[in-house]
Write a protein that holds these residues in place. Structure first.
Motif, PDB file in Angstrom:
ATOM      1  N   ASP A  87      -0.917  -2.590  10.183  1.00  0.00           N
ATOM      2  CA  ASP A  87      -0.783  -1.139  10.335  1.00  0.00           C
ATOM      3  C   ASP A  87       0.549  -0.561   9.858  1.00  0.00           C
ATOM      4  O   ASP A  87       0.851   0.593  10.104  1.00  0.00           O
ATOM      5  N   LYS A  88       1.336  -1.351   9.176  1.00  0.00           N
ATOM      6  CA  LYS A  88       2.599  -0.864   8.611  1.00  0.00           C
ATOM      7  C   LYS A  88       2.408  -0.705   7.095  1.00  0.00           C
ATOM      8  O   LYS A  88       1.921  -1.617   6.429  1.00  0.00           O
ATOM      9  N   VAL A  89       2.789   0.459   6.563  1.00  0.00           N
ATOM     10  CA  VAL A  89       2.689   0.686   5.121  1.00  0.00           C
ATOM     11  C   VAL A  89       3.841  -0.048   4.449  1.00  0.00           C
ATOM     12  O   VAL A  89       5.012   0.165   4.769  1.00  0.00           O
ATOM     13  N   LEU A  90       3.502  -0.936   3.502  1.00  0.00           N
ATOM     14  CA  LEU A  90       4.499  -1.726   2.785  1.00  0.00           C
ATOM     15  C   LEU A  90       4.916  -1.065   1.476  1.00  0.00           C
ATOM     16  O   LEU A  90       6.058  -1.164   1.055  1.00  0.00           O
ATOM     17  N   TYR A  91       3.951  -0.433   0.805  1.00  0.00           N
ATOM     18  CA  TYR A  91       4.195   0.154  -0.509  1.00  0.00           C
ATOM     19  C   TYR A  91       3.040   1.059  -0.882  1.00  0.00           C
ATOM     20  O   TYR A  91       1.982   1.039  -0.245  1.00  0.00           O
ATOM     21  N   GLU A  92       3.248   1.831  -1.950  1.00  0.00           N
ATOM     22  CA  GLU A  92       2.166   2.555  -2.593  1.00  0.00           C
ATOM     23  C   GLU A  92       2.049   1.999  -4.000  1.00  0.00           C
ATOM     24  O   GLU A  92       3.063   1.767  -4.662  1.00  0.00           O
ATOM     25  N   ALA A  93       0.826   1.775  -4.451  1.00  0.00           N
ATOM     26  CA  ALA A  93       0.604   1.213  -5.784  1.00  0.00           C
ATOM     27  C   ALA A  93      -0.216   2.194  -6.616  1.00  0.00           C
ATOM     28  O   ALA A  93      -1.070   2.913  -6.094  1.00  0.00           O
ATOM     29  N   ALA A  94       0.068   2.203  -7.920  1.00  0.00           N
ATOM     30  CA  ALA A  94      -0.614   3.107  -8.843  1.00  0.00           C
ATOM     31  C   ALA A  94      -0.496   2.573 -10.261  1.00  0.00           C
ATOM     32  O   ALA A  94       0.257   1.637 -10.530  1.00  0.00           O
ATOM     33  N   TRP A  95      -1.235   3.195 -11.174  1.00  0.00           N
ATOM     34  CA  TRP A  95      -1.151   2.857 -12.588  1.00  0.00           C
ATOM     35  C   TRP A  95       0.093   3.503 -13.172  1.00  0.00           C
ATOM     36  O   TRP A  95       0.304   4.706 -13.021  1.00  0.00           O
ATOM     37  N   MET A  96       0.917   2.706 -13.836  1.00  0.00           N
ATOM     38  CA  MET A  96       2.171   3.180 -14.416  1.00  0.00           C
ATOM     39  C   MET A  96       2.178   2.865 -15.916  1.00  0.00           C
ATOM     40  O   MET A  96       1.758   1.781 -16.326  1.00  0.00           O
ATOM     41  N   PRO A  97       2.680   3.804 -16.743  1.00  0.00           N
ATOM     42  CA  PRO A  97       2.760   3.529 -18.181  1.00  0.00           C
ATOM     43  C   PRO A  97       3.797   2.442 -18.470  1.00  0.00           C
ATOM     44  O   PRO A  97       4.904   2.457 -17.920  1.00  0.00           O
ATOM     45  N   LEU A  98       3.445   1.495 -19.320  1.00  0.00           N
ATOM     46  CA  LEU A  98       4.368   0.405 -19.673  1.00  0.00           C
ATOM     47  C   LEU A  98       5.666   0.927 -20.299  1.00  0.00           C
ATOM     48  O   LEU A  98       6.719   0.320 -20.142  1.00  0.00           O
ATOM     49  N   GLU A  99       5.594   2.056 -20.989  1.00  0.00           N
ATOM     50  CA  GLU A  99       6.796   2.622 -21.631  1.00  0.00           C
ATOM     51  C   GLU A  99       7.894   2.926 -20.627  1.00  0.00           C
ATOM     52  O   GLU A  99       9.067   2.958 -20.976  1.00  0.00           O
TER      53      GLU A  99
END
Length: 155
Positions: free
Chosen positions: A118-130
């Motif tokens: 129940d602890k948020v560790l991170y947020e993940a998303a699609w990121m441009p390689l550039e």
């Protein structure tokens, strides 16, 4: 008076998974409050005793973001010596490439929060390689990851 025992520092074994779509990579965002800096890294985590790297990747993704991964391919290993939150760290990371089974992950706008108990560790998303190239590149860990990806047939 008894001496206070110093905690023994250890090398942390990790298994991380990179996911690619077009010119994007799916990454977790982190923040180091000592450096006041944002950084990114692939999702994954600690390899438990008796567990293989690919098993650790699958377990960590299931536990943290409720996702199933398929087509895991080993890309290489990276050694990472770093300082985070003012403390020295040392990791050996096995890097895998994979694919999400759930199609909802394949949307540019998709974001997910990695959780543990129940602890948020991170947020993940699609990121441009550039974002991770050039003089103004954002930090991508483990160190050497972008070079490893560019050396391997990851597209």
């Amino acid at each position: 008076m008894a001496k206070k025992k110093k905690k023994k520092r250890r090398i942390r074994p990790l298994a991380l998974c990179v996911f690619f779509r077009d010119d994007k990579i799916f990454l977790a965002q982190g923040y180091d409050s000592h450096e006041r800096a944002i950084f990114y890294r692939p999702i994954g985590g600690k390899i438990e005793f008796g567990e293989r790297g690919r098993e650790a990747v699958a377990r960590e993704l299931r536990e943290e973001i409720n996702a199933e991964v398929t087509d895991l391919k080993y890309l290489g290993a990276l050694e990472n010596l770093f300082v985070y939150e003012g403390l020295a760290g040392h990791e050996i990371a096995l890097i895998y490439q994979g694919r999400f089974l759930d199609g909802r992950f394949d949307n540019d706008e998709f974001r997910v929060r990695g959780r543990h108990k129940d602890k948020v560790l991170y947020e993940a998303a699609w990121m441009p390689l550039e974002l991770f190239r050039g003089e103004t590149a954002t930090a991508l860990y483990p160190s050497g990851l972008l070079e490893l990806l560019e050396e391997t047939a990851w597209r």
